[in-house]
Motif scaffolding. Structure first.
Motif, PDB file in Angstrom:
ATOM      1  N   SER A 128     -13.565  22.016  -6.496  1.00  0.00           N
ATOM      2  CA  SER A 128     -13.100  20.379  -6.449  1.00  0.00           C
ATOM      3  C   SER A 128     -14.006  20.341  -4.869  1.00  0.00           C
ATOM      4  N   SER A 129     -14.149  18.769  -4.450  1.00  0.00           N
ATOM      5  CA  SER A 129     -15.120  18.146  -4.807  1.00  0.00           C
ATOM      6  C   SER A 129     -14.615  18.453  -2.401  1.00  0.00           C
ATOM      7  N   GLY A 130     -12.979  18.352  -2.936  1.00  0.00           N
ATOM      8  CA  GLY A 130     -12.747  19.134  -1.751  1.00  0.00           C
ATOM      9  C   GLY A 130     -10.241  18.421  -1.639  1.00  0.00           C
ATOM     10  N   ASN A 131     -10.281  17.348  -2.611  1.00  0.00           N
ATOM     11  CA  ASN A 131      -8.672  16.736  -1.906  1.00  0.00           C
ATOM     12  C   ASN A 131      -8.207  18.223  -2.764  1.00  0.00           C
ATOM     13  N   HIS A 132      -8.673  18.474  -4.196  1.00  0.00           N
ATOM     14  CA  HIS A 132      -8.305  18.749  -5.255  1.00  0.00           C
ATOM     15  C   HIS A 132      -8.094  20.493  -4.271  1.00  0.00           C
ATOM     16  N   GLY A 133      -8.931  20.651  -4.048  1.00  0.00           N
ATOM     17  CA  GLY A 133      -8.843  21.624  -2.960  1.00  0.00           C
ATOM     18  C   GLY A 133      -7.967  22.119  -2.513  1.00  0.00           C
ATOM     19  N   GLN A 134      -7.554  21.272  -1.593  1.00  0.00           N
ATOM     20  CA  GLN A 134      -6.776  21.108  -0.238  1.00  0.00           C
ATOM     21  C   GLN A 134      -5.290  21.360  -1.074  1.00  0.00           C
TER      22      GLN A 134
ATOM     23  N   VAL B  44     -13.530  20.976   4.100  1.00  0.00           N
ATOM     24  CA  VAL B  44     -14.148  22.749   3.359  1.00  0.00           C
ATOM     25  C   VAL B  44     -13.320  23.527   4.520  1.00  0.00           C
ATOM     26  N   ALA B  45     -13.309  22.778   5.632  1.00  0.00           N
ATOM     27  CA  ALA B  45     -12.685  23.505   7.188  1.00  0.00           C
ATOM     28  C   ALA B  45     -11.018  23.530   6.738  1.00  0.00           C
ATOM     29  N   ALA B  46     -10.709  22.214   5.910  1.00  0.00           N
ATOM     30  CA  ALA B  46      -8.806  22.055   5.572  1.00  0.00           C
ATOM     31  C   ALA B  46      -8.838  23.326   4.969  1.00  0.00           C
ATOM     32  N   CYS B  47      -9.651  23.162   3.675  1.00  0.00           N
ATOM     33  CA  CYS B  47      -9.572  24.333   2.819  1.00  0.00           C
ATOM     34  C   CYS B  47      -9.361  25.380   3.220  1.00  0.00           C
ATOM     35  N   GLU B  48      -9.967  26.074   4.373  1.00  0.00           N
ATOM     36  CA  GLU B  48      -9.923  27.158   4.800  1.00  0.00           C
ATOM     37  C   GLU B  48      -8.791  27.879   5.777  1.00  0.00           C
ATOM     38  N   GLN B  49      -8.281  26.399   6.673  1.00  0.00           N
ATOM     39  CA  GLN B  49      -7.391  25.835   7.529  1.00  0.00           C
ATOM     40  C   GLN B  49      -6.042  26.133   6.570  1.00  0.00           C
ATOM     41  N   TYR B  50      -5.527  26.128   5.650  1.00  0.00           N
ATOM     42  CA  TYR B  50      -4.523  26.573   4.599  1.00  0.00           C
ATOM     43  C   TYR B  50      -4.427  27.299   3.749  1.00  0.00           C
ATOM     44  N   GLY B  51      -5.605  28.811   4.452  1.00  0.00           N
ATOM     45  CA  GLY B  51      -5.315  29.792   3.896  1.00  0.00           C
ATOM     46  C   GLY B  51      -6.657  30.295   2.507  1.00  0.00           C
ATOM     47  N   ALA B  52      -7.314  29.599   2.427  1.00  0.00           N
ATOM     48  CA  ALA B  52      -8.446  29.101   0.736  1.00  0.00           C
ATOM     49  C   ALA B  52      -9.417  30.385   0.705  1.00  0.00           C
TER      50      ALA B  52
ATOM     51  N   PHE C 145       0.818  -1.217   0.195  1.00  0.00           N
ATOM     52  CA  PHE C 145      -0.118   0.168   0.020  1.00  0.00           C
ATOM     53  C   PHE C 145       1.087   1.159  -0.507  1.00  0.00           C
ATOM     54  N   LYS C 146       0.478   1.720  -1.381  1.00  0.00           N
ATOM     55  CA  LYS C 146       1.888   3.015  -0.934  1.00  0.00           C
ATOM     56  C   LYS C 146       0.622   4.407  -0.119  1.00  0.00           C
ATOM     57  N   CYS C 147       0.982   5.122   0.610  1.00  0.00           N
ATOM     58  CA  CYS C 147      -0.019   5.824   1.086  1.00  0.00           C
ATOM     59  C   CYS C 147      -0.004   7.090   1.550  1.00  0.00           C
ATOM     60  N   GLU C 148      -0.960   7.374   0.524  1.00  0.00           N
ATOM     61  CA  GLU C 148      -1.444   8.553   0.207  1.00  0.00           C
ATOM     62  C   GLU C 148      -1.958   9.873   1.102  1.00  0.00           C
ATOM     63  N   ASN C 149      -2.362   8.679   2.299  1.00  0.00           N
ATOM     64  CA  ASN C 149      -3.102   9.784   3.086  1.00  0.00           C
ATOM     65  C   ASN C 149      -2.501  10.594   4.150  1.00  0.00           C
ATOM     66  N   PHE C 150      -1.366   9.962   3.892  1.00  0.00           N
ATOM     67  CA  PHE C 150      -0.109  10.671   4.939  1.00  0.00           C
ATOM     68  C   PHE C 150       0.356  11.456   3.720  1.00  0.00           C
ATOM     69  N   GLN C 151       0.192  11.535   2.862  1.00  0.00           N
ATOM     70  CA  GLN C 151       0.423  12.743   2.581  1.00  0.00           C
ATOM     71  C   GLN C 151       0.204  14.524   2.352  1.00  0.00           C
ATOM     72  N   LYS C 152       1.039  15.674   2.169  1.00  0.00           N
ATOM     73  CA  LYS C 152       0.405  17.028   2.652  1.00  0.00           C
ATOM     74  C   LYS C 152      -1.199  17.369   2.648  1.00  0.00           C
ATOM     75  N   SER C 153      -1.800  17.929   3.246  1.00  0.00           N
ATOM     76  CA  SER C 153      -3.531  17.315   2.848  1.00  0.00           C
ATOM     77  C   SER C 153      -4.205  16.235   3.045  1.00  0.00           C
ATOM     78  N   GLY C 154      -3.406  15.229   2.724  1.00  0.00           N
ATOM     79  CA  GLY C 154      -4.016  13.456   3.141  1.00  0.00           C
ATOM     80  C   GLY C 154      -4.862  13.486   2.004  1.00  0.00           C
ATOM     81  N   SER C 155      -4.064  13.803   0.481  1.00  0.00           N
ATOM     82  CA  SER C 155      -4.244  13.007  -0.529  1.00  0.00           C
ATOM     83  C   SER C 155      -3.779  13.665  -1.703  1.00  0.00           C
ATOM     84  N   PHE C 156      -2.927  12.572  -2.625  1.00  0.00           N
ATOM     85  CA  PHE C 156      -2.076  12.359  -3.758  1.00  0.00           C
ATOM     86  C   PHE C 156      -2.471  14.107  -4.129  1.00  0.00           C
ATOM     87  N   LYS C 157      -3.583  14.455  -4.003  1.00  0.00           N
ATOM     88  CA  LYS C 157      -3.585  16.061  -5.022  1.00  0.00           C
ATOM     89  C   LYS C 157      -2.891  17.165  -4.479  1.00  0.00           C
ATOM     90  N   THR C 158      -1.962  17.010  -3.716  1.00  0.00           N
ATOM     91  CA  THR C 158      -1.181  17.934  -3.271  1.00  0.00           C
ATOM     92  C   THR C 158      -0.348  17.817  -4.515  1.00  0.00           C
TER      93      THR C 158
END
Lengths: 325, 325
Positions: free
Chosen positions: B88-94, B120-128, B52-65
């Motif tokens: 984005s429904s979320g991950n790409h947005g983050q 949504v909260a995570a996007c806002e936390q990163y300043g979006a 398992f290549k674990c992109e759940n541990f990627q920054k922002s919680g997904s490979f989309k970063t």
């Protein structure tokens, strides 16, 4: 019983660093050397530098596997041949079940009715026979005694056992060998196996690190024992932390008193918040019990501000259908 | 805008291995090189050897970063100065929010109403700045266009963009550099950014590895496109996988057609089972979307029996209050 393995010498006194290092050598091939993780996002939020030693990734999903294997490896062939017996709300049971599976002997786990279904299932998956008792210590002990009479196996106490204490101490050994210069090292405390072993190792390997036991206010026997210097028990344990409802053990008490720097108690509300924080930010599954040290940091931000803090994440065995958030 | 960083050369065609390696060098300092995990217990249960290549541990919680930073680094100063826009429904947005934060420019994320609160909260936390639209593609595009007119920022498409495809391909680059001789490499597919990038890398680095896209039966546009060789869309997407409801992109389609070996579709029931299996056994939090490749193994045990199978765990951003079990 499997082919005879080398036996650990019996400990007749509280283990010291040498004993714990020897146990680590013996159990090394049977356990995972779990990773140490960090989270910038949690560090930013809590204002300190936290290192998480992740025993939720340990075999059977908790540190208890270390102590159970350590204790099993100290038994003679004669003591081992009729199998292993214990009572446990879950994690120690799974540890003993794995130890029995490794050594090729049967295991009998007495569990209180209402134990987390996934923990019961896991014991059975490791080949253990699970026997249910009433959810109180009296019934646990009586049932375990009956099972002992019936099967003549060896009882492995969850914490009041020097080999178990030494086994749990191997976690801090790995932790402090990799992560030097911690200002604080935090672990949850219930019976004191983990906290005792951790404190022994830490005081020898890293004397400047303050070792702090953390427990729910709703099961604060160790806090009361520590400050009164008399062994106290919990009358009620209305805590979400199913792994922290036990009382500090007799062998564990003097170790805690002599080697631990402080005990911090935390509110249930903070425990749930801390658990959710770790799940959301680190994407790892931790039990409520190991959210307790994180909750201690949340409730005492000034104390830990800008410090390097080690936290032992003790386990990840959670009933996913019964989450508190 | 932060101090000027080196700019990635613009890609005018689908990336090849050289392009993806260059992108990896550029984005390396901004991303986590995520771990590859295994689970004996899951291997035993499913009868194969899974990495398992674990992109759940990627920054922002997904490979989309990866893709978002890759795309942002390809922009000129002029294109970058008014900020980044996406829907984005979320991950790409983050991912875009993190890219903007790193480069010191504002970010505007158009999200469908009803998006997962923690995303949504995570996007806002990163300043979006998050702007809500109706939960359909028409409203997403219209709203994104309005925001573009208003703020004059640069739009980063979630998948139909060669730089995004190249960025997502860096995940397979890390994976296949460390884990050689996989018989299969499985990734979920939605717009095809990850699957496209993965297939390009895999076919050059490890030509014997079969690359398989996996998707929910309830959003099987890629399966239908792949087998009809015509780009199809989803009319309905009644799947729990909030990250897999998009349609295969125009730039992504030929890449998938040329480099991917097969597409497997799976039932919702199996996706939920697979998600629970990974949570319970591996103690890691994965989104429903990345349970899809695991579900594909569960539904096709004979195909994968005794094979070495790579699985990209794409993300871990889950609404913990809305779990399916």
């Amino acid at each position: 019983m499997s082919e005879r393995r080398i036996r650990l010498p019996k400990l007749k006194h509280a283990p010291d660093l040498d004993d714990i290092e020897r146990v680590h050598t013996f159990i090394s091939e049977y356990i995972h050397h779990t990773p140490i993780l960090t989270s910038n996002s949690i560090n930013d939020k809590l204002g300190c530098e936290i290192y998480f030693k992740c025993e939720n990734f340990q075999k059977s999903g908790s540190f208890k596997t270390r102590g159970a294997i350590s204790a099993a490896l100290s038994l003679t062939d004669e003591e081992l041949k009729n199998g292993l017996i214990t009572h446990s709300s879950g994690n120690h049971g799974q540890g003993v079940a794995i130890a029995g599976q490794l050594l090729g002997v049967p295991t009998y786990i007495v569990m209180p009715k209402g134990s987390i279904a996934s923990k019961v299932a896991a014991c059975e998956q490791y080949g253990a026979k699970v026997i249910f008792c009433e959810p109180n210590m009296k019934s646990r002990l009586e049932t375990a005694n009956k099972i002992k009479e019936k099967y003549k196996g060896s009882f492995i106490h969850p914490y009041d056992n020097y080999h178990v204490i030494a086994g749990q101490g191997t976690c801090a050994l790995e932790f402090l060998s990799k992560q030097k210069k911690l200002h604080y090292l935090l672990a949850p405390v219930s019976g004191g196996g983990l906290l005792g072993g951790t404190a022994i190792v830490s005081k020898e390997l890293s004397p400047d690190t303050k070792v702090i036991g953390t427990e729910p206010k709703e099961a604060d026997d160790t806090y009361r024992s520590f400050y009164s210097k008399k062994l106290k028990t919990n009358k009620e344990t209305k805590t979400i932390c199913d792994g922290l409802r036990g009382n500090l053990g007799e062998k564990n008490f003097p170790i805690v008193l002599n080697h631990v720097d402080d005990i911090i108690t935390v509110k249930e509300k903070t425990i749930i918040k801390a658990m959710q924080l770790v799940w959301e930010r680190m994407k790892i599954i931790i039990e409520p019990s190991c959210a307790v040290p994180v909750a201690a940091i949340m409730e005492n931000k000034k104390t830990f501000r800008k410090r390097r803090v080690g936290v032992i994440i003790t386990g990840g065995n959670v009933d996913l259908t019964q989450l508190p958030f």
